[in-house]
Design an enzyme around this catalytic site. Structure first.
Site, short mmCIF file in Angstrom:
data_model
loop_
_atom_site.label_atom_id
_atom_site.label_comp_id
_atom_site.label_asym_id
_atom_site.label_seq_id
_atom_site.Cartn_x
_atom_site.Cartn_y
_atom_site.Cartn_z
N ARG A 127 10.84 -20.27 -19.09
CA ARG A 127 10.17 -21.36 -18.60
C ARG A 127 8.52 -21.34 -19.04
O ARG A 127 7.53 -21.69 -18.66
CB ARG A 127 9.79 -20.98 -16.96
CG ARG A 127 11.10 -21.13 -16.09
CD ARG A 127 10.90 -21.19 -14.65
NE ARG A 127 11.88 -21.41 -13.83
CZ ARG A 127 12.86 -20.40 -13.53
NH1 ARG A 127 12.62 -19.25 -13.64
NH2 ARG A 127 14.03 -20.89 -13.01
N LYS A 148 2.31 -31.14 -28.81
CA LYS A 148 3.42 -32.03 -28.38
C LYS A 148 4.62 -31.26 -29.36
O LYS A 148 4.64 -30.80 -30.28
CB LYS A 148 3.39 -33.35 -29.29
CG LYS A 148 2.83 -34.39 -28.37
CD LYS A 148 2.95 -35.63 -28.99
CE LYS A 148 2.34 -36.87 -28.16
NZ LYS A 148 2.53 -38.09 -28.88
N GLU A 190 -0.37 -39.59 -42.37
CA GLU A 190 -0.98 -39.15 -41.18
C GLU A 190 -2.43 -39.05 -41.31
O GLU A 190 -3.23 -39.56 -40.27
CB GLU A 190 -0.50 -37.97 -40.46
CG GLU A 190 1.07 -37.97 -40.27
CD GLU A 190 1.32 -38.88 -39.00
OE1 GLU A 190 0.52 -39.40 -38.16
OE2 GLU A 190 2.65 -39.12 -38.69
N LYS A 232 -7.53 -35.37 -34.93
CA LYS A 232 -6.66 -35.21 -33.76
C LYS A 232 -7.39 -34.28 -32.56
O LYS A 232 -6.84 -34.42 -31.66
CB LYS A 232 -5.70 -34.32 -34.84
CG LYS A 232 -4.48 -34.00 -34.05
CD LYS A 232 -3.46 -35.24 -33.34
CE LYS A 232 -2.18 -34.64 -32.71
NZ LYS A 232 -1.08 -34.24 -33.57
N GLU A 242 -1.42 -37.67 -23.33
CA GLU A 242 -1.28 -39.21 -23.68
C GLU A 242 -1.34 -40.02 -22.55
O GLU A 242 -0.38 -41.09 -22.52
CB GLU A 242 0.16 -39.19 -24.33
CG GLU A 242 0.07 -40.39 -25.41
CD GLU A 242 1.47 -40.21 -26.24
OE1 GLU A 242 1.97 -41.50 -26.24
OE2 GLU A 242 1.45 -39.35 -26.99
N ARG A 246 -5.02 -40.80 -26.52
CA ARG A 246 -4.15 -40.33 -27.39
C ARG A 246 -2.96 -41.11 -27.80
O ARG A 246 -2.36 -40.98 -28.82
CB ARG A 246 -3.49 -38.98 -26.64
CG ARG A 246 -2.55 -38.10 -27.55
CD ARG A 246 -2.43 -36.64 -27.18
NE ARG A 246 -1.39 -35.98 -28.12
CZ ARG A 246 -1.09 -34.86 -27.92
NH1 ARG A 246 -1.69 -33.92 -27.21
NH2 ARG A 246 -0.78 -34.21 -28.91
N ASN A 250 -0.16 -43.00 -32.19
CA ASN A 250 1.19 -43.49 -32.61
C ASN A 250 1.07 -44.84 -33.40
O ASN A 250 2.11 -45.65 -33.43
CB ASN A 250 1.86 -43.82 -31.32
CG ASN A 250 2.31 -42.53 -30.17
OD1 ASN A 250 2.70 -41.59 -31.04
ND2 ASN A 250 2.03 -42.88 -28.92
N HIS A 253 3.85 -45.63 -35.49
CA HIS A 253 5.03 -45.07 -35.15
C HIS A 253 6.03 -45.74 -34.35
O HIS A 253 7.54 -45.48 -34.32
CB HIS A 253 4.63 -43.94 -34.33
CG HIS A 253 4.06 -42.68 -35.06
ND1 HIS A 253 2.97 -42.80 -35.94
CD2 HIS A 253 4.39 -41.08 -35.22
CE1 HIS A 253 2.44 -41.70 -36.38
NE2 HIS A 253 3.30 -40.85 -36.11
N HIS A 257 9.43 -45.00 -36.08
CA HIS A 257 10.61 -44.15 -35.47
C HIS A 257 11.78 -44.77 -35.47
O HIS A 257 12.80 -44.30 -35.95
CB HIS A 257 10.46 -43.77 -34.12
CG HIS A 257 9.30 -42.67 -33.85
ND1 HIS A 257 8.77 -42.34 -32.86
CD2 HIS A 257 8.92 -41.65 -34.85
CE1 HIS A 257 7.93 -41.32 -32.92
NE2 HIS A 257 7.91 -40.87 -34.04
N HIS A 270 9.43 -38.89 -42.59
CA HIS A 270 8.60 -39.35 -41.20
C HIS A 270 7.14 -40.14 -41.96
O HIS A 270 6.89 -41.34 -41.40
CB HIS A 270 8.10 -38.20 -40.40
CG HIS A 270 7.29 -38.53 -39.36
ND1 HIS A 270 7.50 -39.08 -38.31
CD2 HIS A 270 5.90 -38.30 -39.02
CE1 HIS A 270 6.48 -39.39 -37.52
NE2 HIS A 270 5.46 -39.15 -37.77
#
Length: 368
Positions: A127, A148, A190, A232, A242, A246, A250, A253, A257, A270
């Site tokens: 956990r 993330k 990025e 960032k 997010e 935030r 993206n 992206h 993606h 990527h």
């Protein structure tokens, strides 16, 4: 830490944790010095790396940390395909075999794939246990900060994951020397993105100083890195999970993606996919009359840097749209894009499917 040991430091401040980012040369050899406070009281450590990175750097980190606590290494097969349910199960098994407990720490040594997977393992093992990021690629300057974590599913990228902040990020810029040009471009995309969404000065400096892959490796890199990672850090501080700004991270992206998935996570890195996605987002923004990007000039710069900005033309528009509709940023199947009116002025927009299909079809015909 020794005379002449130069290290830049950023502090990432989030609602769940504050932690340092160390940037400098030769930091792997100083892992124990830099991470001593993080590792104090920890029972044992498991380094997660991959078959490209481990032979280069794992022994250095192991030998540095071993005086502090018991350390083991688990090596994954390099490649995005390891960031999967199968790869996750492998890491869980390694954690159990290494007898990690709730006072243990996972050390992610590698690029974005390793960081995402190892971070998700740390978020879910018993956990949630501690973890440290030691990124070794330029791309990981983005993914190593912000908490993330996640893995891919055959139906989509990063659909399974958790927010789990590291306790420290140790970024040894010496590791970048071993990267192929393709990986330099992947990470540099990025940095461009951070300039577009929040730091016009960074974007202007990148445009001025970087015209090819070799320019990315110049002495100014460390300052660019710090400036990019500060973007960032500022965004994560304002919006850790997010719920708001935030989402601007993206940019590029949504299509990016979809391109990664369409290429089977093999042909496009990527960053290459995101670069194509950024150019497309500028075209979308102009088409909807939100902006007046000089897309011809932007495309020319990206091509000079080696980005495959025409990659969307290689795939069926309808298939790309269907993948975008399953993206975790989509709402009720609507296409949500991060667009930018100009550098430093991003915004979210719901875009009609027919408009995206039209623009992708025009690209496929070579007309846009």
């Amino acid at each position: 830490m020794g005379e002449g040991f130069l290290v830049e430091q950023l502090i990432i401040d989030t609602s769940s944790r504050e932690y340092p980012v160390y940037i400098g040369e030769g930091l792997l050899h100083r892992s124990a010095d830099l991470l001593a406070s993080v590792l104090e009281g920890k029972s044992r450590a498991l380094i997660i790396s991959d078959s490209n990175t481990a032979p280069l750097y794992a022994e250095t980190v192991l030998s540095s940390l071993e005086p502090l606590l018991p350390v083991q290494l688990h090596t994954l097969e390099a490649g995005e395909h390891s960031k999967s349910l199968e790869g996750y199960e492998q890491v869980m098994t390694a954690c159990i075999n290494a007898r990690l407990d709730r006072h243990s720490v996972i050390v992610a040594l590698g690029g974005g794939m390793v960081g995402d997977l190892a971070g998700f393992a740390a978020a879910t093992y018993m956990r949630g246990i501690s973890f440290v990021q030691i990124p070794t690629t330029l791309l990981a300057q983005d993914s190593s900060v912000g908490g993330k974590t996640g893995i891919n599913h055959p139906l989509g990228k990063n659909l399974i994951g958790a927010f789990h902040q590291p306790e420290a990020v140790l970024y040894d810029t010496d590791t970048l020397a071993s990267l192929p040009d393709k990986e330099w471009r992947s990470g540099f995309a990025e940095m461009i993105k951070h300039g577009v969404i929040k730091d016009p000065d960074l974007l202007a400096r990148l445009r001025m100083d970087v015209q090819n892959t070799e320019d990315m490796k110049k002495g100014s890199l460390k300052q660019f890195l710090k400036q990019s990672m500060t973007v960032k850090a500022d965004i994560v501080k304002e919006d850790e999970r997010e719920a708001g700004v935030r989402a601007f991270l993206n940019f590029g992206h949504t299509l990016g993606h979809a391109l990664e998935k369409a290429s089977g996570y093999k042909d496009l890195t990527h960053g290459e996919a995101v670069a194509a996605g950024m150019i497309f987002a500028m075209k979308v923004s102009n088409y909807l009359q939100y902006s007046e990007w000089d897309t011809a000039a932007e495309t020319a710069w990206f091509k000079t840097l080696g980005y495959p900005v025409e990659a969307p033309a290689a795939f069926e528009p309808a298939a790309l749209v269907e993948t975008m509709k399953s993206d975790k940023k989509a709402r009720a199947g609507e296409l949500t894009f991060v667009l930018a009116a100009s550098p430093g002025k991003p915004f979210l927009a719901n875009v009609e499917e027919r408009d995206i299909l039209h623009l992708l079809s025009e690209m496929k015909k070579g007309e846009y």
